[in-house]
Design a protein around this motif. Structure first.
Motif, short mmCIF file in Angstrom:
data_model
loop_
_atom_site.label_atom_id
_atom_site.label_comp_id
_atom_site.label_asym_id
_atom_site.label_seq_id
_atom_site.Cartn_x
_atom_site.Cartn_y
_atom_site.Cartn_z
N PHE A 130 -4.16 2.85 -8.43
CA PHE A 130 -4.10 1.33 -9.21
C PHE A 130 -4.39 0.65 -7.99
N VAL A 131 -5.49 -0.33 -8.46
CA VAL A 131 -5.82 -1.51 -7.49
C VAL A 131 -5.53 -2.81 -8.26
N GLY A 132 -4.79 -3.70 -7.86
CA GLY A 132 -4.73 -5.19 -8.43
C GLY A 132 -4.20 -6.18 -7.65
N ARG A 133 -3.97 -7.34 -8.08
CA ARG A 133 -3.30 -8.29 -7.39
C ARG A 133 -1.97 -8.09 -7.45
N ALA A 190 -2.05 -4.68 -4.46
CA ALA A 190 -1.25 -3.52 -4.48
C ALA A 190 -2.07 -2.41 -4.79
N VAL A 191 -2.10 -1.35 -3.91
CA VAL A 191 -2.97 -0.09 -4.06
C VAL A 191 -1.91 1.07 -3.90
N ILE A 248 0.80 -1.24 0.16
CA ILE A 248 0.00 -0.04 0.00
C ILE A 248 0.92 1.27 -0.16
N VAL A 249 0.96 1.98 -1.36
CA VAL A 249 1.76 3.25 -1.37
C VAL A 249 1.05 4.53 -1.72
N ASP A 306 0.44 -3.96 -19.18
CA ASP A 306 -0.91 -4.34 -19.89
C ASP A 306 -1.96 -3.03 -19.79
N MET A 307 -2.24 -2.62 -18.64
CA MET A 307 -2.87 -1.61 -18.00
C MET A 307 -2.43 -0.29 -18.64
#
Length: 474
Positions: free
Chosen positions: A332-335, A323-324, A307-308, A344-345
């Motif tokens: 960005f929020v993702g696994r 990961a936030v 978390i950053v 890819d995002m």
């Protein structure tokens, strides 16, 4: 060690898999990802050793002032800053640097090639490996540093070699491109395979000769671009026409996978390639639940996560393996375990005209005089925070489409408006009418901080007509 060793720091990448912190205008190597200094600065500190001559940095032209600024912050001098006019991958970057080094330091000089986006622990084993690499490179071997694998890893290339930790450099048997999970597991179980660190020790003249034999187009472009390079302030601008003719290919493909000179030193010092957020998490200090946090955060029932935030306060509840990452204009929020997908995002965002700038422009822009942060944008107005370093001044400039108001928050400002000079201190302000020739400077000994309010029909950064500029931009 009697050989002259010049550290060559590769600092031109964009780091798309560390979005939204890393962007085209200020990529990952210049961001404080794992502590108070950037990976690039960590690399500079690593080579500030009596074994080395001052480092040579090769980077994108857009990053030239960031490189100079971050080196100056550490008080570390450089041999030079080579500016790539276009991106052409590592084969060209190393070849053109070898041509420059051979001319300015002598053809027998060794180059210790170092990516600027790695987290490396310097210990006795590290220096032993460096000394062994120097010995092997002095005899004409092209030495790579192989990292003892700690886990099944699909994100790194692998090297097959019978070298042992602490032993001498050994010939490389073969290279393996980034494997799938089954192949990576097989290699880990079989043994004798190492992660390809991307760090090299090379003899300048031997490397150029082998490049001429194996990659003649790269060799020709490198020699021509280095020979026609010109000095610009504290930088060396490589000649663009010749540089652009070089193939876009990595040094692994162009040279190492073809040459019989490839050798490897096996190492087991702590090493992390900061290529994605999962790597940042692995290199961070985790709490009892496996979380790494930076910035203002509150976690409740969260585990194994990163978390950053560099702006907002982030509160996360009841999640695992996430990961936030928050900046003041994107989140960005993702696994965390799927951090490779951030690239890819970024590709998806670049296809959206409304979102593409989020991958390019960093909220804080750094300039040789200081920089600015965007605070608020609206219809016909924009608010920025300006910061100017002591003794620095902006260009004498004017705008065709906007007027500006400057309010001093901290420090002392010297403002020139159509030839008239005004001194301002905290809580004082000045109005700059549309079309006036104006300049801002900091005559003080502390940073100058202002709030700038722009109003007008067009507020783009390209509405600047520079009349005079001490950084060669007029």
């Amino acid at each position: 060690m009697s050989a002259v060793v010049v550290p060559l720091i590769l600092a031109g990448g964009q780091g798309t898999r560390l979005w939204p912190m890393s962007r085209t205008a200020r990529p990952k190597q210049f961001l404080p990802l794992t502590g108070p200094v950037s990976p690039f600065q960590h690399t500079l500190e690593r080579v500030a050793d009596a074994r080395y001559a001052p480092a040579l940095v090769i980077t994108n032209s857009e990053y030239r002032f960031i490189v100079g600024e971050q080196a100056a912050e550490l008080g570390i001098g450089l041999s030079g800053i080579l500016l790539e006019p276009v991106a052409r991958n590592t084969a060209m970057a190393i070849a053109v640097a070898a041509a420059y080094i051979a001319r300015h330091f002598g053809p027998e000089t060794l180059m210790h090639v170092l990516p600027s986006d790695q987290d490396v622990t310097v210990d006795q084993g590290y220096w032993l490996a460096v000394d062994q690499a120097v010995e092997a490179a002095s005899s004409g071997r092209f030495v790579t540093f192989g990292i003892r694998p700690l886990r099944v890893e699909t994100g790194f290339g692998h090297i097959k070699c019978d070298a042992v930790i602490g032993g001498l450099a050994r010939p490389v048997e073969h290279f393996v491109e980034k494997p799938d999970k089954a192949r990576a597991a097989q290699m880990l179980e079989e043994g004798g395979y190492f992660w390809n660190s991307g760090m090299f020790m090379l003899h300048a003249a031997h490397f150029l000769a082998e490049t001429e034999r194996l990659a003649p187009d790269t060799h020709r472009a490198a020699l021509a671009s280095a020979q026609a390079a010109r000095e610009d302030l504290d930088f060396i601008r490589l000649e663009e026409t010749a540089f652009a003719t070089a193939p876009d290919i990595s040094v692994d493909y162009a040279i190492f996978e073809k040459t019989a000179r490839a050798a490897m030193v096996a190492v087991d010092f702590s090493w992390t390639d900061l290529g994605n957020w999962n790597a940042v998490w692995k290199s961070g200090e985790r709490d009892a639940l496996g979380n790494v946090t930076r910035g203002r955060t509150t976690l409740l029932d969260v585990s194994n996560s990163l978390i950053v935030s560099d702006h907002a306060h982030i509160a996360v509840d009841g999640l695992d393996d996430v990961a936030v990452i928050a900046t003041n204009d994107a989140v960005f929020v993702g696994r965390l375990s799927q951090a490779q997908r951030v690239g890819d995002m970024v590709k998806r965002l670049r296809t959206d005209t409304d979102a593409a700038t989020l991958t390019e422009i960093h909220p804080t822009a750094h300039r040789p005089w200081g920089g600015y942060s965007s605070i608020l944008n609206g219809d016909r107005f924009q608010v920025k925070r300006l910061f100017v370093k002591p003794g620095k001044k902006l260009s004498l400039q004017k705008h065709h489409h906007r007027a500006e108001h400057w309010i001093v928050v901290r420090g002392t400002a010297e403002v020139t408006v159509d030839g008239a000079i005004t001194a301002l201190t905290e809580n004082q302000s000045i109005y700059l009418p549309l079309g006036c020739a104006h300049r801002l400077s900091n005559p003080g000994k502390i940073d100058l901080e202002l709030i700038e309010v722009q109003t007008g029909s067009y507020l783009g950064e390209d509405d600047i007509v520079r009349i005079e500029d001490e950084f060669g931009r007029a």
